[in-house]
Design an enzyme around this catalytic site. Structure first.
Site: not given
Length: 129
Positions: A10, A13-15, A47
């Site tokens: 995660r 992916w979020h970065d 996040n």
């Protein structure tokens, strides 16, 4: 899948997921640039809980200060895939970190609006490897 791999997946992916191909200027276009380390972005609603993943990686970053956060997040994700029984993912290094919180993408840039429970549910339904 153990919690550590899910958190690292995660985080990476979020970065990276804030990338916008229609914005030419870096770092405004987002992407894997280590911006999640700044409080302003780690506190985005999407996040939630990723601060724990960041805390797990901070001692590694402290020990290897020459590695960018962007590379570290992606390496941790690839390692998580391998540790979960997936393939070894070759990594290319050289990502550049943003240098200040003002360079973080605005909230809402991640595609989709899945909750953590939906992400976990979907990952269990699909065979990625």
């Amino acid at each position: 899948m153990r919690p550590f791999p899910l958190k690292q997946l995660r985080l990476a992916w979020h970065d990276a997921g804030t990338y916008n191909k229609n914005i030419e200027e870096w770092p405004l276009r987002g992407g894997a640039n280590g911006s999640l380390r700044f409080e302003i972005e780690i506190k985005h609603a999407a996040n939630a809980g990723l601060v724990n993943a960041l805390k797990l990686l901070q001692p590694i970053k402290d020990k290897y200060s020459g590695v960018t956060y962007a590379d570290l997040f992606q390496l941790a994700s690839a390692t998580a895939v391998e540790e979960a029984g997936g393939p070894k993912i070759p990594i290319k290094y050289g990502r550049v970190d943003v240098s200040e919180p003002e360079q973080c993408p605005e909230e809402g840039r991640l595609p989709g609006k899945l909750t953590v429970k939906e992400e976990i549910s979907n990952s269990k339904k699909k065979q990625v490897w």
